[in-house]
Scaffold this motif. Structure first.
Motif, PDB file in Angstrom:
ATOM      1  N   ARG A  79      57.390  77.981  -1.266  1.00 33.35           N
ATOM      2  CA  ARG A  79      57.235  79.161  -2.113  1.00 33.35           C
ATOM      3  C   ARG A  79      55.856  79.775  -1.948  1.00 33.35           C
ATOM      4  NH1 ARG A  79      58.702  77.168  -7.926  1.00 33.35           N
ATOM      5  NH2 ARG A  79      58.078  79.316  -8.430  1.00 33.35           N
ATOM      6  N   SER A  83      57.550  84.781   0.586  1.00 35.95           N
ATOM      7  CA  SER A  83      57.809  85.649  -0.562  1.00 35.95           C
ATOM      8  C   SER A  83      59.102  85.282  -1.262  1.00 35.95           C
ATOM      9  CB  SER A  83      57.878  87.107  -0.091  1.00 35.95           C
ATOM     10  OG  SER A  83      58.909  87.244   0.874  1.00 35.95           O
ATOM     11  N   LEU A  84      59.641  84.080  -1.025  1.00 39.68           N
ATOM     12  CA  LEU A  84      60.910  83.675  -1.611  1.00 39.68           C
ATOM     13  C   LEU A  84      60.716  83.258  -3.061  1.00 39.68           C
ATOM     14  CD1 LEU A  84      62.306  81.460   1.280  1.00 39.68           C
ATOM     15  CD2 LEU A  84      62.742  83.874   0.859  1.00 39.68           C
ATOM     16  N   ASN A  85      61.776  83.510  -3.862  1.00 43.83           N
ATOM     17  CA  ASN A  85      61.731  83.049  -5.242  1.00 43.83           C
ATOM     18  C   ASN A  85      62.194  81.602  -5.314  1.00 43.83           C
ATOM     19  OD1 ASN A  85      64.509  83.059  -5.122  1.00 43.83           O
ATOM     20  ND2 ASN A  85      64.723  85.051  -6.129  1.00 43.83           N
ATOM     21  N   TYR A  86      62.317  81.106  -6.544  1.00 39.57           N
ATOM     22  CA  TYR A  86      62.630  79.692  -6.748  1.00 39.57           C
ATOM     23  C   TYR A  86      63.976  79.316  -6.134  1.00 39.57           C
ATOM     24  CZ  TYR A  86      63.754  75.463  -9.387  1.00 39.57           C
ATOM     25  OH  TYR A  86      64.132  74.195  -9.748  1.00 39.57           O
ATOM     26  N   GLU A  87      65.048  80.107  -6.437  1.00 39.82           N
ATOM     27  CA  GLU A  87      66.389  79.782  -5.939  1.00 39.82           C
ATOM     28  C   GLU A  87      66.451  79.843  -4.418  1.00 39.82           C
ATOM     29  OE1 GLU A  87      65.833  81.811  -8.434  1.00 39.82           O
ATOM     30  OE2 GLU A  87      66.816  80.841 -10.158  1.00 39.82           O
ATOM     31  N   GLU A  88      65.820  80.897  -3.836  1.00 37.08           N
ATOM     32  CA  GLU A  88      65.874  81.046  -2.381  1.00 37.08           C
ATOM     33  C   GLU A  88      65.129  79.917  -1.684  1.00 37.08           C
ATOM     34  OE1 GLU A  88      64.481  84.977  -1.486  1.00 37.08           O
ATOM     35  OE2 GLU A  88      65.690  85.838  -3.086  1.00 37.08           O
ATOM     36  N   ALA A 118      72.186  83.177 -11.553  1.00 34.79           N
ATOM     37  CA  ALA A 118      72.093  84.077 -10.402  1.00 34.79           C
ATOM     38  C   ALA A 118      73.378  84.851 -10.152  1.00 34.79           C
ATOM     39  CB  ALA A 118      71.726  83.279  -9.155  1.00 34.79           C
ATOM     40  N   LYS A 121      73.533  88.642 -11.120  1.00 29.15           N
ATOM     41  CA  LYS A 121      72.682  89.430 -10.234  1.00 29.15           C
ATOM     42  C   LYS A 121      73.353  89.640  -8.880  1.00 29.15           C
ATOM     43  CE  LYS A 121      68.421  87.562 -12.278  1.00 29.15           C
ATOM     44  NZ  LYS A 121      67.176  86.805 -11.999  1.00 29.15           N
ATOM     45  N   MET A 148      68.914  91.933  -6.198  1.00 30.54           N
ATOM     46  CA  MET A 148      68.729  90.956  -5.123  1.00 30.54           C
ATOM     47  C   MET A 148      69.070  91.623  -3.802  1.00 30.54           C
ATOM     48  SD  MET A 148      70.526  87.525  -6.719  1.00 30.54           S
ATOM     49  CE  MET A 148      69.921  86.467  -5.409  1.00 30.54           C
ATOM     50  N   ALA A 152      69.174  87.594   0.468  1.00 33.68           N
ATOM     51  CA  ALA A 152      69.019  86.562  -0.556  1.00 33.68           C
ATOM     52  C   ALA A 152      70.380  86.089  -1.060  1.00 33.68           C
ATOM     53  CB  ALA A 152      68.182  87.101  -1.717  1.00 33.68           C
TER      54      ALA A 152
END
Length: 737
Positions: A79, A83-88, A118, A121, A148, A152
């Motif tokens: 992370r 630039s990925l979020n937590y789930e990605e 998720a 979204k 999103m 993603a």
């Protein structure tokens, strides 16, 4: 403390560099190539090697337990460096662990993703992306930015799919199916008109969807949930997934196979959107047939490659459904070159033979066995011999086919040799019945027994059908002790499971005049036989009772049989799954029972009751030689000889080979004395040519010669009476065959 921080910082630095390399691999578009190899399918779970990149693991091996600390540290580094979020980030990390073979570690990572949060979204983003793609051509105003990116969403859907694969590898099939189903639910609710063709082209979204659609039925099968399996197959075959032709064909074939062999009946599909005239399958077999016929049509249109197993499964399905004529039609419609011409002839012959069109099947086999095709095709030779053996006028050709089969075998399969010998014996036996001279008849009967004994010995007296044929041949030649020996051996081997064995034994005992033993055998058979199969047994029992003078018991047995037949007929008419031939057999047996009762009342001079029985038989079938003959016998007993002759002629018009009508015609003509002796004798000789073991024909021929009054005719009459007496002593209550 400072040293620990420096170590932790160095470790994170190494992991970040390592994940940087993985990011290049991940974004290269090769995300799912090794996924299916990682976890075995239901057909090979625990047996196939699972590999991805430089790593390999087996489902049967102990999986490495996840190091929670290292996973959290790797996730933090991933992370931090992207630039990925937590789930990605967890989706990427889980994929890496999965491809390394760390199934439990990957599952731990995937379970940390909040799919429920998720999902809304993803649905909104997919719907907006779809609308944006539709309006791009019209250059409309910009829509609001989606929550999103498509990339993603693709990453998260892949994570859900890989989670299902992990659960599958760990044997948690129901959870795996529920996880996989989430992918289909998300996509289906996002696109009302189906998945857009080009939406997932760049980020492999379509590929993930395809794999999920294929995997879900497999998971439900592994979870032993047949209803859910069928529902998932039906869902997978909806047009909304934008599957390619090969994938759709694969799903259709797998679904048809499951329907045929799953061993249970499920609810039929609810096709409310179908047109009124469209076919809706009512059960598993019909749905499987429909799917396989669709596959055949796709092959004909060259949309998919030919798969021989399609025809194998379709043949099985039509056989179960009792509709081999439809199978023949499908094979006839196949384009040339799809299947071998010889194979086409062979399968079509089997279809027509199964439908009762013996001569059509025989003509196809003759073509197949011609010099230009395959004159040494062993299965075709055996089937052709079997068909010919059922017709006395074709018996000689049947013996030729069987002899050719034996020549082709040489020192080959012993089982095939015994079958060929058995068929040769059957054909020779049929030939003996139409032999002109006594010498020819005796010669062919001896050869028939020799072939059947050879067949029985080559199978160590263990083949039930050969033993039955051998016992039957001995019985018809009135060698009753040998017939009884083999019939007893047959019953012992069968354990009383075959109706034909019981009937043959009872008829042999009746020919030996052991009526009480015959009735005991029939009662034992009735105790071990289902109610729908008791018809022939009850009829034979009634005739045994009649011979013993038990008139009241015989009538009660016939009454019980008629009641059972009426219930059986109603059952057949209400349940279309029964074979057509079963209902026809029940009606035919009911006709014979009414005629048997008519003869009882005729012999008792109860004309009214006899006429009622005849009217009942006419309601079943007015075009029956046996019914016309019984009517003629009634007229004869009443002294109405001219009406009797008309009835007998009607019977012979229906069936020129009806032996009882030939004999009765000669008897009535002799009483009328308005025909020449040559005409009367011709009817009796015709009856003896058709059935040389008929004691009534010999007796009436003896009476005819006796009436001539000459010395030579008296000698001939004596010979006829002797033959009649000998045959009567060994006559069964019903024909052996």
């Amino acid at each position: 403390m400072k040293s620990e921080k420096r170590i932790s910082k160095r470790r994170r630095s190494r992991i970040s560099l390592k994940f940087g390399k993985f990011m290049k691999y991940i974004c290269s578009g090769e995300q799912l190539k090794a996924v299916d190899e990682m976890v075995p399918s239901s057909e090979s779970i625990g047996t196939k090697d699972c590999s991805a990149s430089d790593y390999s693991s087996k489902a049967g091996e102990v999986v490495k337990h996840p190091d929670i600390g290292n996973i959290e540290e790797a996730e933090w580094s991933l992370r931090e460096t992207s630039s990925l979020n937590y789930e990605e980030a967890r989706a990427l990390l889980g994929r890496i662990e999965y491809q390394k073979g760390n199934i439990e570690a990957a599952l731990h990572v995937f379970e940390g993703i909040d799919i429920a949060a998720a999902t809304p979204k993803m649905k909104i983003a997919l719907a907006l992306a779809n609308r944006k793609g539709e309006r791009h051509k019209r250059r409309s105003q910009n829509l609001s930015s989606p929550p999103m990116s498509i990339h993603a969403i693709s990453l998260l859907l892949e994570a859900i799919f890989l989670k299902a694969k992990c659960l599958q590898g760990l044997g948690r099939f129901k959870e795996a199916a529920q996880s996989c189903k989430v992918i289909l639910d998300i996509v289906e609710s996002s696109f009302a008109e189906g998945f857009p063709e080009n939406l997932g082209a760049d980020c492999k979204l379509q590929e993930t969807l395809n794999r999920a659609v294929e995997l879900l039925p497999e998971l439900w099968k592994l979870a032993d949930a047949p209803r859910e399996t069928i529902m998932s197959y039906r869902r997978a075959l909806l047009p909304c997934w934008n599957l390619d032709a090969e994938t759709t064909a694969k799903l259709q074939k797998e679904f048809a196979i499951f329907l045929l062999y799953c061993g249970g009946e499920t609810c039929p599909p609810n096709l409310r959107s179908q047109m009124g005239s469209s076919f809706v399958p009512r059960n598993n077999i019909e749905e499987a047939i429909l799917l396989l016929m669709i596959l055949l049509r796709k092959v004909a249109l060259k949309r998919i490659e030919w798969d021989p197993s399609i025809l194998d499964h379709l043949s099985f399905a039509f056989s179960i459904a009792g509709d081999l004529s439809s199978l023949a039609k499908q094979i006839e419609e196949l384009l040339p070159g799809i299947i071998n011409r010889k194979e086409r002839y062979h399968i079509l012959a089997l279809c027509y033979y199964g439908e009762g069109e013996d001569l059509v099947a025989l003509n196809l086999l003759r073509t197949l066995l011609s010099g230009s095709e395959d004159p040494k095709c062993l299965p075709a030779l055996l089937i052709a011999s079997k068909i010919c053996g059922e017709y006395p006028d074709l018996a000689e050709e049947g013996a030729t086919f069987a002899s050719r089969a034996l020549e082709c075998l040489g020192d080959g399969c012993g089982q095939m040799e015994s079958t060929a010998n058995c068929l040769l014996g059957i054909s020779l036996s049929a030939q003996s019945k139409v032999a002109i001279t006594d010498f020819d008849r005796a010669t062919r009967q001896a050869k028939a027994l020799q072939a059947l004994v050879s067949a029985a010995r080559s199978t160590n007296m263990r083949d039930l059908s050969i033993l039955y044929r051998l016992s039957l041949e001995y019985a018809e030649q009135r060698k009753l002790n040998a017939a009884h020996y083999y019939a007893k051996m047959l019953l012992k081997l069968e354990g009383g499971s075959n109706l034909k064995g019981w009937l043959l034994m009872a008829r042999i005992l009746s020919a030996q005049k052991r009526y009480e033993d015959a009735e005991t055998i029939l009662n034992a058979a009735l105790d071990q036989t289902g109610k729908w199969e008791q018809g022939e047994l009850l009829r034979t029992k009634a005739k045994v009772q009649l011979v013993q003078g038990q008139l009241k018991g015989a009538v009660e047995t016939y009454t019980h049989l008629l009641a059972a037949l009426q219930v059986q007929t109603k059952t057949f008419s209400s349940d279309k799954r029964f074979y057509k031939g079963s209902a026809n057999h029940a009606r035919s047996l009911e006709l014979e029972v009414w005629l048997d009762l008519a003869f009882i009342y005729i012999n008792l001079s109860q004309w009214h009751d006899a006429e009622i029985c005849l009217s009942k038989s006419e309601a079943i079938s007015s075009y029956s030689a046996s019914k016309c003959h019984a009517t003629g016998v009634l007229y004869e007993k009443k002294g109405l000889y001219k009406e009797a002759i008309k009835a007998f002629r009607s019977a012979l018009n229906i069936d020129p080979a009806h032996v009882p009508s030939l004999i009765s015609t000669a008897v009535v003509l002799r009483k009328l004395s308005d025909q020449s002796n040559a005409v009367i004798r011709s009817f009796l000789m015709a009856a003896l040519r058709l059935d040389g073991m008929n004691s009534s024909a010999w007796y009436n021929l003896g009476l005819f010669y006796k009436s001539q009054g000459t010395q030579s005719s008296k000698l001939e009459a004596a010979e006829c009476f002797e033959a009649a007496a000998s045959l009567e002593e060994t006559a069964p209550v019903e024909p052996f065959r």
